[in-house]
Design an enzyme around this catalytic site. Structure first.
Site, PDB file in Angstrom:
ATOM      1  N   LEU A  66      13.262 -13.034  24.547  1.00  0.00           N
ATOM      2  CA  LEU A  66      12.668 -14.226  23.932  1.00  0.00           C
ATOM      3  C   LEU A  66      13.586 -15.425  24.125  1.00  0.00           C
ATOM      4  O   LEU A  66      14.772 -15.261  24.426  1.00  0.00           O
ATOM      5  CB  LEU A  66      12.432 -13.933  22.445  1.00  0.00           C
ATOM      6  N   PRO A  67      13.059 -16.654  23.917  1.00  0.00           N
ATOM      7  CA  PRO A  67      13.875 -17.835  24.215  1.00  0.00           C
ATOM      8  C   PRO A  67      15.145 -17.956  23.373  1.00  0.00           C
ATOM      9  O   PRO A  67      16.232 -18.167  23.919  1.00  0.00           O
ATOM     10  CB  PRO A  67      12.929 -19.004  23.942  1.00  0.00           C
ATOM     11  N   THR A  98      19.264 -14.430  25.063  1.00  0.00           N
ATOM     12  CA  THR A  98      20.576 -15.028  24.758  1.00  0.00           C
ATOM     13  C   THR A  98      20.432 -15.781  23.438  1.00  0.00           C
ATOM     14  O   THR A  98      19.693 -16.771  23.361  1.00  0.00           O
ATOM     15  CB  THR A  98      20.997 -16.025  25.862  1.00  0.00           C
ATOM     16  N   LYS A 173      28.382 -13.350  26.550  1.00  0.00           N
ATOM     17  CA  LYS A 173      27.402 -14.192  27.257  1.00  0.00           C
ATOM     18  C   LYS A 173      27.668 -15.691  27.027  1.00  0.00           C
ATOM     19  O   LYS A 173      27.647 -16.483  27.967  1.00  0.00           O
ATOM     20  CB  LYS A 173      25.989 -13.817  26.790  1.00  0.00           C
ATOM     21  N   LYS A 248      21.182 -25.017  25.410  1.00  0.00           N
ATOM     22  CA  LYS A 248      21.089 -24.056  24.295  1.00  0.00           C
ATOM     23  C   LYS A 248      22.332 -23.165  24.261  1.00  0.00           C
ATOM     24  O   LYS A 248      22.954 -22.979  23.216  1.00  0.00           O
ATOM     25  CB  LYS A 248      19.833 -23.193  24.462  1.00  0.00           C
TER      26      LYS A 248
HETATM   27  P1  NAD Z   1      10.838 -18.075  29.209  1.00  0.00           P
HETATM   28  O1  NAD Z   1      10.581 -19.229  28.329  1.00  0.00           O
HETATM   29  O2  NAD Z   1      10.356 -18.078  30.614  1.00  0.00           O
HETATM   30  O3  NAD Z   1      10.241 -16.727  28.516  1.00  0.00           O
HETATM   31  C1  NAD Z   1      10.208 -16.488  27.137  1.00  0.00           C
HETATM   32  C2  NAD Z   1       8.866 -15.881  26.804  1.00  0.00           C
HETATM   33  O4  NAD Z   1       8.831 -15.498  25.417  1.00  0.00           O
HETATM   34  C3  NAD Z   1       7.685 -16.831  27.030  1.00  0.00           C
HETATM   35  O5  NAD Z   1       6.771 -16.249  27.940  1.00  0.00           O
HETATM   36  C4  NAD Z   1       7.084 -17.006  25.633  1.00  0.00           C
HETATM   37  O6  NAD Z   1       5.670 -17.129  25.656  1.00  0.00           O
HETATM   38  C5  NAD Z   1       7.518 -15.728  24.957  1.00  0.00           C
HETATM   39  N1  NAD Z   1       7.532 -15.781  23.492  1.00  0.00           N
HETATM   40  C6  NAD Z   1       8.081 -16.735  22.691  1.00  0.00           C
HETATM   41  N2  NAD Z   1       7.913 -16.386  21.391  1.00  0.00           N
HETATM   42  C7  NAD Z   1       7.251 -15.210  21.378  1.00  0.00           C
HETATM   43  C8  NAD Z   1       6.779 -14.348  20.346  1.00  0.00           C
HETATM   44  N3  NAD Z   1       6.955 -14.645  19.055  1.00  0.00           N
HETATM   45  N4  NAD Z   1       6.134 -13.210  20.707  1.00  0.00           N
HETATM   46  C9  NAD Z   1       5.944 -12.906  22.014  1.00  0.00           C
HETATM   47  N5  NAD Z   1       6.368 -13.684  23.040  1.00  0.00           N
HETATM   48  C10 NAD Z   1       7.008 -14.817  22.727  1.00  0.00           C
HETATM   49  O7  NAD Z   1      12.422 -17.852  29.151  1.00  0.00           O
HETATM   50  P2  NAD Z   1      13.315 -16.963  30.161  1.00  0.00           P
HETATM   51  O8  NAD Z   1      13.844 -17.815  31.245  1.00  0.00           O
HETATM   52  O9  NAD Z   1      12.564 -15.709  30.484  1.00  0.00           O
HETATM   53  O10 NAD Z   1      14.555 -16.665  29.199  1.00  0.00           O
HETATM   54  C11 NAD Z   1      14.487 -15.681  28.186  1.00  0.00           C
HETATM   55  C12 NAD Z   1      15.889 -15.488  27.618  1.00  0.00           C
HETATM   56  O11 NAD Z   1      16.787 -15.072  28.680  1.00  0.00           O
HETATM   57  C13 NAD Z   1      16.502 -16.780  27.041  1.00  0.00           C
HETATM   58  O12 NAD Z   1      17.238 -16.456  25.878  1.00  0.00           O
HETATM   59  C14 NAD Z   1      17.418 -17.270  28.162  1.00  0.00           C
HETATM   60  O13 NAD Z   1      18.505 -18.047  27.677  1.00  0.00           O
HETATM   61  C15 NAD Z   1      17.884 -15.952  28.757  1.00  0.00           C
HETATM   62  N6  NAD Z   1      18.307 -16.037  30.182  1.00  0.00           N
HETATM   63  C16 NAD Z   1      17.560 -16.714  31.091  1.00  0.00           C
HETATM   64  C17 NAD Z   1      17.986 -16.755  32.424  1.00  0.00           C
HETATM   65  C18 NAD Z   1      17.193 -17.501  33.480  1.00  0.00           C
HETATM   66  O14 NAD Z   1      17.718 -17.678  34.593  1.00  0.00           O
HETATM   67  N7  NAD Z   1      15.972 -17.939  33.198  1.00  0.00           N
HETATM   68  C19 NAD Z   1      19.160 -16.107  32.810  1.00  0.00           C
HETATM   69  C20 NAD Z   1      19.888 -15.394  31.862  1.00  0.00           C
HETATM   70  C21 NAD Z   1      19.446 -15.356  30.536  1.00  0.00           C
END
Ligand code: NAD
Length: 300
Positions: A66-67, A98, A173, A248
């Site tokens: 999740l975000p 994260t 992280k 963030k």
């Molecule tokens: P994203 O926004 O693409 O995905 C998050 C998903 O969670 C979305 O599809 C959203 O609809 C869903 N969501 C939100 N609230 C929800 C709920 N209550 N129930 C069900 N689904 C829900 O974000 P991401 O890029 O996939 O990142 C996710 C996590 O991974 C973050 O914490 C980010 O910091 C971490 N991260 C991302 C990357 C990257 O390169 N994108 C790399 C390392 C870590």
């Protein structure tokens, strides 16, 4: 052995991670608020549910991606939250988002109170790592929980590290991402100065990537367009890892530094740069776009 997995949060990272679990032969049921994300999981061979608790029903392992901390609290703790719903089935809980160390510890403690094991397992490696199953996992939790979770994480990643007790994965992280945020600014400054000195970026890259300035940001993810063809700098800084997510993460590091009295002057400065990038409308671009922002600044 096929494991029944509930996967909540099927975004840029969670979507391909869940697809890799399906590919590894596991039975994955997913939930996301975004219908397009659910459709993608179905196309990848997973099942879909209409709620987080629906995805977790009957699961042996529940994974969240999740975000931010507020979403993790909402899914696990709020009324009708996951921990309460699944306590009798006793799945292993793994949060790969994260988030802040305090939320990670609070949710793990709430799980432990009803006898559930939980790991915080944030990742590094970006969307390419998620797609290719080559993520690095930094995991916090007990030895027993880590031993149970490791084979599942291995279907999504290449390096699985046990960093310590609950919250230790998140602690690694945010330190990693603060160092990366600072490093990306440093590489950007070097390439911009080199340009003013009449140097060619490809030549600079060739030399510095075998000299003492080398880093992941420089050799794999060069923010100046040209030297690294696969880097976001060559596709108008399309993410990748969004600048808003970097804000963030560095904010989380700053909050932890504040709470522990740790000096992070460069972390503070780097955060202000990425915040300006976001304010100027590039929050959705890859964080290496800080190079383009810096190129527009004047020397004071
Ligand atoms: P994203 O926004 O693409 O995905 C998050 C998903 O969670 C979305 O599809 C959203 O609809 C869903 N969501 C939100 N609230 C929800 C709920 N209550 N129930 C069900 N689904 C829900 O974000 P991401 O890029 O996939 O990142 C996710 C996590 O991974 C973050 O914490 C980010 O910091 C971490 N991260 C991302 C990357 C990257 O390169 N994108 C790399 C390392 C870590």
């Amino acid at each position: 052995m096929a494991v029944r997995i509930g996967f909540i949060g099927l975004g840029n990272m969670g979507g391909p991670m869940a697809a890799n679990l399906v590919k590894a032969g596991h039975k994955v049921t997913g939930f996301d608020l975004n219908p397009a994300a659910l459709e993608a999981l179905e196309n990848a061979g997973g099942k879909i549910a209409d709620s987080a608790t629906g995805a977790a029903e009957g699961a042996q392992v529940v994974i969240t991606m999740l975000p931010a901390g507020e979403h993790v609290r909402q899914v696990f703790l709020h009324q009708g939250g996951l921990i309460d719903e699944v306590k009798d089935a006793r799945p292993l809980l793994i949060d790969c988002s994260t988030i802040d160390v305090d939320t990670a510890r609070e949710v793990t403690a709430a799980a432990a109170e009803v006898g559930l094991a939980m790991l915080d397992a944030p990742v590094s490696g970006g969307t390419a790592g998620a797609q290719n199953g080559t993520l690095t996992f930094m995991v916090g939790g007990t030895d027993e929980a880590f031993a149970c979770g490791k084979p599942i994480l291995a279907a999504m990643g290449k390096n699985i590290f046990h960093a310590g007790g609950p919250g230790a994965g998140q602690a690694v992280k945010i330190c990693n991402n603060m160092m990366l945020a600072i490093n990306m600014v440093g590489v950007s400054e070097g390439f911009l100065l080199a340009q003013k000195l009449g140097l060619d970026w490809t030549t600079l890259h060739q030399i510095c990537s075998t000299a003492t300035a080398n880093s992941w940001a420089l050799s794999n993810y060069c923010p100046a367009p040209g030297p690294v063809p696969a880097a976001p700098s060559n596709r108008d800084y399309a993410a990748g890892f969004a600048a808003a997510l970097m804000v963030k993460d560095v904010k989380l590091a700053q909050a932890a530094a504040e709470a522990t009295g740790s000096p992070t002057p460069l972390g503070t400065q780097a955060l202000s740069f990425y915040q300006k990038v976001v304010e100027e409308g590039d929050g959705g671009k890859d964080f290496s776009v800080v190079f383009r922002w810096l190129a527009k600044q004047k020397r004071e």
